[in-house]
Design a protein around this motif. Structure first.
Motif, PDB file in Angstrom:
ATOM      1  N   GLY A 188       0.769  -1.144   0.119  1.00 59.83           N
ATOM      2  CA  GLY A 188      -0.121   0.000  -0.217  1.00 59.83           C
ATOM      3  C   GLY A 188       0.884   1.303   0.135  1.00 59.83           C
ATOM      4  N   LEU A 189       1.013   1.929  -1.154  1.00 63.01           N
ATOM      5  CA  LEU A 189       1.767   3.040  -1.226  1.00 63.01           C
ATOM      6  C   LEU A 189       0.860   4.428  -1.287  1.00 63.01           C
ATOM      7  CD1 LEU A 189       4.376   1.569  -3.748  1.00 63.01           C
ATOM      8  CD2 LEU A 189       4.556   1.879  -1.175  1.00 63.01           C
ATOM      9  N   GLY A 190       0.060   4.421  -0.367  1.00 58.24           N
ATOM     10  CA  GLY A 190      -0.763   5.927  -0.208  1.00 58.24           C
ATOM     11  C   GLY A 190       0.162   6.881   0.582  1.00 58.24           C
ATOM     12  N   PHE A 229       0.779   7.705   3.564  1.00 55.81           N
ATOM     13  CA  PHE A 229       1.729   6.808   4.797  1.00 55.81           C
ATOM     14  C   PHE A 229       2.421   5.844   4.208  1.00 55.81           C
ATOM     15  CE2 PHE A 229       1.769   3.466   7.653  1.00 55.81           C
ATOM     16  CZ  PHE A 229       2.524   3.946   8.808  1.00 55.81           C
ATOM     17  N   GLY A 230       2.063   4.890   3.365  1.00 60.96           N
ATOM     18  CA  GLY A 230       2.885   3.967   3.035  1.00 60.96           C
ATOM     19  C   GLY A 230       4.212   4.565   2.097  1.00 60.96           C
ATOM     20  N   ASP A 287       1.818  -2.063  -4.490  1.00 59.24           N
ATOM     21  CA  ASP A 287       0.487  -1.540  -4.658  1.00 59.24           C
ATOM     22  C   ASP A 287      -0.452  -1.845  -5.831  1.00 59.24           C
ATOM     23  OD1 ASP A 287      -0.463   1.495  -3.087  1.00 59.24           O
ATOM     24  OD2 ASP A 287      -1.711   0.685  -4.870  1.00 59.24           O
ATOM     25  N   ASN A 296      -2.359  -0.077  -7.515  1.00 54.97           N
ATOM     26  CA  ASN A 296      -2.722   1.111  -8.514  1.00 54.97           C
ATOM     27  C   ASN A 296      -1.257   1.299  -9.273  1.00 54.97           C
ATOM     28  OD1 ASN A 296      -2.620   3.630  -9.523  1.00 54.97           O
ATOM     29  ND2 ASN A 296      -4.221   4.090  -7.844  1.00 54.97           N
ATOM     30  N   VAL A 308       0.193   4.806  -8.691  1.00 55.71           N
ATOM     31  CA  VAL A 308       1.119   4.987  -7.704  1.00 55.71           C
ATOM     32  C   VAL A 308       2.387   4.300  -7.606  1.00 55.71           C
ATOM     33  CG1 VAL A 308       0.700   3.991  -5.169  1.00 55.71           C
ATOM     34  CG2 VAL A 308      -1.122   5.305  -6.346  1.00 55.71           C
ATOM     35  N   ALA A 338       0.839  -5.096  -7.560  1.00 53.86           N
ATOM     36  CA  ALA A 338       0.267  -6.474  -7.440  1.00 53.86           C
ATOM     37  C   ALA A 338      -0.992  -6.229  -6.378  1.00 53.86           C
ATOM     38  CB  ALA A 338       1.148  -7.383  -6.679  1.00 53.86           C
ATOM     39  N   ALA A 348      -2.493  -7.274  -2.902  1.00 56.03           N
ATOM     40  CA  ALA A 348      -1.994  -7.953  -1.629  1.00 56.03           C
ATOM     41  C   ALA A 348      -2.587  -8.889  -1.367  1.00 56.03           C
ATOM     42  CB  ALA A 348      -1.843  -6.824  -0.589  1.00 56.03           C
ATOM     43  N   THR A 349      -3.600  -9.297  -1.877  1.00 57.34           N
ATOM     44  CA  THR A 349      -4.558 -10.664  -1.405  1.00 57.34           C
ATOM     45  C   THR A 349      -4.236 -11.599  -2.274  1.00 57.34           C
ATOM     46  OG1 THR A 349      -6.540  -9.796  -2.517  1.00 57.34           O
ATOM     47  CG2 THR A 349      -6.395  -9.268  -0.163  1.00 57.34           C
ATOM     48  N   ALA A 384       0.189  -1.040   4.712  1.00 59.75           N
ATOM     49  CA  ALA A 384      -0.212   0.427   5.000  1.00 59.75           C
ATOM     50  C   ALA A 384      -1.376   0.652   4.111  1.00 59.75           C
ATOM     51  CB  ALA A 384       0.948   1.227   4.444  1.00 59.75           C
ATOM     52  N   ILE A 385      -2.427  -0.361   4.116  1.00 55.78           N
ATOM     53  CA  ILE A 385      -3.822  -0.116   3.448  1.00 55.78           C
ATOM     54  C   ILE A 385      -4.618   0.321   4.729  1.00 55.78           C
ATOM     55  CG2 ILE A 385      -5.726  -1.090   2.445  1.00 55.78           C
ATOM     56  CD1 ILE A 385      -3.708  -3.350   1.307  1.00 55.78           C
ATOM     57  N   ASP A 413      -9.578   0.415   3.247  1.00 55.18           N
ATOM     58  CA  ASP A 413     -10.203  -0.821   3.001  1.00 55.18           C
ATOM     59  C   ASP A 413      -9.888  -1.874   4.307  1.00 55.18           C
ATOM     60  OD1 ASP A 413     -11.516  -3.370   2.098  1.00 55.18           O
ATOM     61  OD2 ASP A 413     -10.748  -2.521  -0.131  1.00 55.18           O
ATOM     62  N   LYS A 417      -1.135  -0.740   9.628  1.00 56.32           N
ATOM     63  CA  LYS A 417      -1.709   0.663   9.786  1.00 56.32           C
ATOM     64  C   LYS A 417      -3.388   0.222  10.118  1.00 56.32           C
ATOM     65  CE  LYS A 417      -3.340   4.404   7.436  1.00 56.32           C
ATOM     66  NZ  LYS A 417      -3.390   5.373   6.450  1.00 56.32           N
ATOM     67  N   GLU A 477      -2.890   8.608  12.128  1.00 56.68           N
ATOM     68  CA  GLU A 477      -3.723   9.825  11.940  1.00 56.68           C
ATOM     69  C   GLU A 477      -4.048  10.057  13.449  1.00 56.68           C
ATOM     70  OE1 GLU A 477      -4.598   7.271  10.102  1.00 56.68           O
ATOM     71  OE2 GLU A 477      -4.514   7.994   8.034  1.00 56.68           O
TER      72      GLU A 477
HETATM   73  P1  ATP Z   1      -2.992   6.938   3.078  1.00 54.21           P
HETATM   74  O1  ATP Z   1      -4.039   7.400   4.322  1.00 54.21           O
HETATM   75  O2  ATP Z   1      -1.940   6.394   3.614  1.00 54.21           O
HETATM   76  O3  ATP Z   1      -2.893   8.286   2.109  1.00 54.21           O
HETATM   77  P2  ATP Z   1      -5.022   6.427   1.097  1.00 54.21           P
HETATM   78  O4  ATP Z   1      -6.170   7.303   1.664  1.00 54.21           O
HETATM   79  O5  ATP Z   1      -4.356   7.102  -0.065  1.00 54.21           O
HETATM   80  O6  ATP Z   1      -3.803   6.145   2.306  1.00 54.21           O
HETATM   81  P3  ATP Z   1      -5.662   3.673   1.252  1.00 54.21           P
HETATM   82  O7  ATP Z   1      -7.093   3.213   0.908  1.00 54.21           O
HETATM   83  O8  ATP Z   1      -5.350   3.655   2.951  1.00 54.21           O
HETATM   84  O9  ATP Z   1      -5.376   4.884   0.676  1.00 54.21           O
HETATM   85  O10 ATP Z   1      -4.739   2.597   0.558  1.00 54.21           O
HETATM   86  C1  ATP Z   1      -3.379   2.830   0.480  1.00 54.21           C
HETATM   87  C2  ATP Z   1      -2.789   2.187  -0.616  1.00 54.21           C
HETATM   88  O11 ATP Z   1      -3.119   1.079  -0.741  1.00 54.21           O
HETATM   89  C3  ATP Z   1      -3.428   2.791  -1.924  1.00 54.21           C
HETATM   90  O12 ATP Z   1      -2.589   3.480  -2.876  1.00 54.21           O
HETATM   91  C4  ATP Z   1      -4.131   1.566  -2.383  1.00 54.21           C
HETATM   92  O13 ATP Z   1      -4.066   1.516  -3.985  1.00 54.21           O
HETATM   93  C5  ATP Z   1      -3.389   0.390  -1.997  1.00 54.21           C
HETATM   94  N1  ATP Z   1      -4.273  -0.549  -1.777  1.00 54.21           N
HETATM   95  C6  ATP Z   1      -5.578  -1.074  -1.359  1.00 54.21           C
HETATM   96  N2  ATP Z   1      -5.859  -2.101  -1.270  1.00 54.21           N
HETATM   97  C7  ATP Z   1      -4.487  -2.913  -1.922  1.00 54.21           C
HETATM   98  C8  ATP Z   1      -4.634  -4.235  -2.045  1.00 54.21           C
HETATM   99  N3  ATP Z   1      -5.590  -5.230  -2.054  1.00 54.21           N
HETATM  100  N4  ATP Z   1      -3.354  -4.483  -2.624  1.00 54.21           N
HETATM  101  C9  ATP Z   1      -2.485  -3.781  -2.917  1.00 54.21           C
HETATM  102  N5  ATP Z   1      -2.442  -2.301  -2.819  1.00 54.21           N
HETATM  103  C10 ATP Z   1      -3.775  -1.879  -2.087  1.00 54.21           C
END
Ligand code: ATP
Length: 222
Positions: free
Chosen positions: A10-12, A14-15, A33, A35, A38, A52, A54-55, A74-75, A78, A100, A122
Motif C-alpha cells: 500500500g503506497l498511499g 503513509f505507505g 500497490d 494501483n 502509484v 500487485a 496484496a491478497t 499500509a492499507i 479498506d 496500519k 492519524e
Molecule cells: P493514506 O492515508 O496512507 O494516504 P490512502 O487514503 O491514500 O492512504 P488507502 O485506502 O489507505 O489510501 O490505501 C493505501 C494504498 O493501498 C493505495 O495506494 C491503494 O491502492 C493500496 N491498496 C489498497 N488495497 C490494496 C490491495 N489489496 N493490494 C495492493 N494495494 C492496495
C-alpha cells in the motif's frame, strides 16, 4: 538491524512516506500497490516496486515475500484488504509485521491476528499536534507506556543559565532530565552542576502527571 529488507504493502500517503524514509535510511524496500500509477510514481524512489494485489497469495509467494525481515501493511481505508494482507504476511512467516489501523476496532482485529505492531498514524499525529499546540516549548514526546513518557522541552529564556540543581526537577516534580541537546552536542546523563541555556532541549523522563506539572511550571515562567 543492518541489511534489513522491508516490504511495504500500500503506497498511499503513509505507505509511500514510510517507504521513502526507509530507503533514505539506507534500507532495501519493495513497494507493492495494486494501483499502477502509484507504483509508477514510486518506482524511481524505492529499491523495487511491483503492481500487485496484496491478497493475491500466489503473487506474494512468487515475489519471495517470506524472505523479508519486516512487512508493513499500509492499507487503511479498506479494512477487509488490510486484514487479508496482514493474514497473508503473517502466514508467510515474515519475522515482523506492522499494520496500519484507522480505528480502535480495526486495530483490535489486527492484534487478534498476531500482528507485531499496530500503528495509528492519524490518531497519533492528532494527539501529538494537540500537545504541541498547548505547549509551545514541547518539541516531541514518546510514550513509554500508558503512564510514562519521555518529552523534549525547549528551554525558555527565563531558565537560561540555571543548573539542573537549581531547576530541581526531581524533587519538585518527580521527573528527571536525562539529556540536554544543544547545537554543539548532546550531554547524556547530565550532572546537577550542568547548566541549561535558552534554546537547549531538555530530554525529560517521568510519569505523565509529573511531566505535565513540570511543563506547566516551565510555561508559567515565560
Ligand atoms: P493514506 O492515508 O496512507 O494516504 P490512502 O487514503 O491514500 O492512504 P488507502 O485506502 O489507505 O489510501 O490505501 C493505501 C494504498 O493501498 C493505495 O495506494 C491503494 O491502492 C493500496 N491498496 C489498497 N488495497 C490494496 C490491495 N489489496 N493490494 C495492493 N494495494 C492496495
Amino acid at each position: 538491524m543492518e541489511n534489513q529488507q522491508f516490504v511495504v504493502i500500500g503506497l498511499g500517503r503513509f505507505g509511500s512516506s514510510l517507504a521513502r524514509e526507509l530507503v533514505d535510511l539506507g534500507y532495501e524496500v519493495l513497494g507493492v500497490d495494486r494501483n499502477e500509477e502509484v507504483v509508477y510514481n514510486m518506482s524511481e524512489v524505492l529499491t523495487h516496486t511491483v503492481v500487485a494485489d496484496a491478497t493475491d497469495e500466489e503473487m506474494l509467494r512468487s515475489l519471495g515475500i517470506r524472505n523479508f525481515d519486516c512487512g508493513i501493511v499500509a492499507i487503511g481505508d479498506d479494512i477487509q484488504m488490510s486484514i487479508l494482507a496482514t493474514i497473508l504476511l503473517k502466514e508467510m512467516g515474515i519475522k515482523t509485521v506492522v499494520s496500519k489501523a484507522i480505528s480502535t476496532l480495526h486495530g483490535r482485529a489486527l492484534e487478534k491476528l498476531g500482528v507485531d505492531k499496530v500503528v495509528y498514524p492519524e490518531r497519533d499525529m492528532g494527539v501529538r499536534i494537540a500537545h504541541q499546540l498547548v505547549n509551545p516549548n514541547l518539541v516531541d514526546y514518546i510514550e513509554l507506556s500508558k503512564d510514562y513518557s519521555i518529552v523534549e522541552l525547549k528551554v525558555p529564556h527565563t531558565l537560561d543559565g540555571k543548573t539542573l540543581n537549581e531547576l530541581n526537577a526531581r524533587a519538585r516534580f518527580g521527573c528527571s532530565v536525562v539529556a540536554i541537546q544543544r547545537e554543539s552536542g548532546c550531554i547524556i546523563a547530565p550532572t546537577a552542576m550542568d547548566q541549561i541555556h535558552t534554546g537547549d532541549i531538555m530530554v525529560i523522563i517521568g510519569s505523565n502527571e509529573n511531566i505535565e506539572e513540570f511543563e506547566q511550571s516551565v510555561n508559567s515562567e515565560e
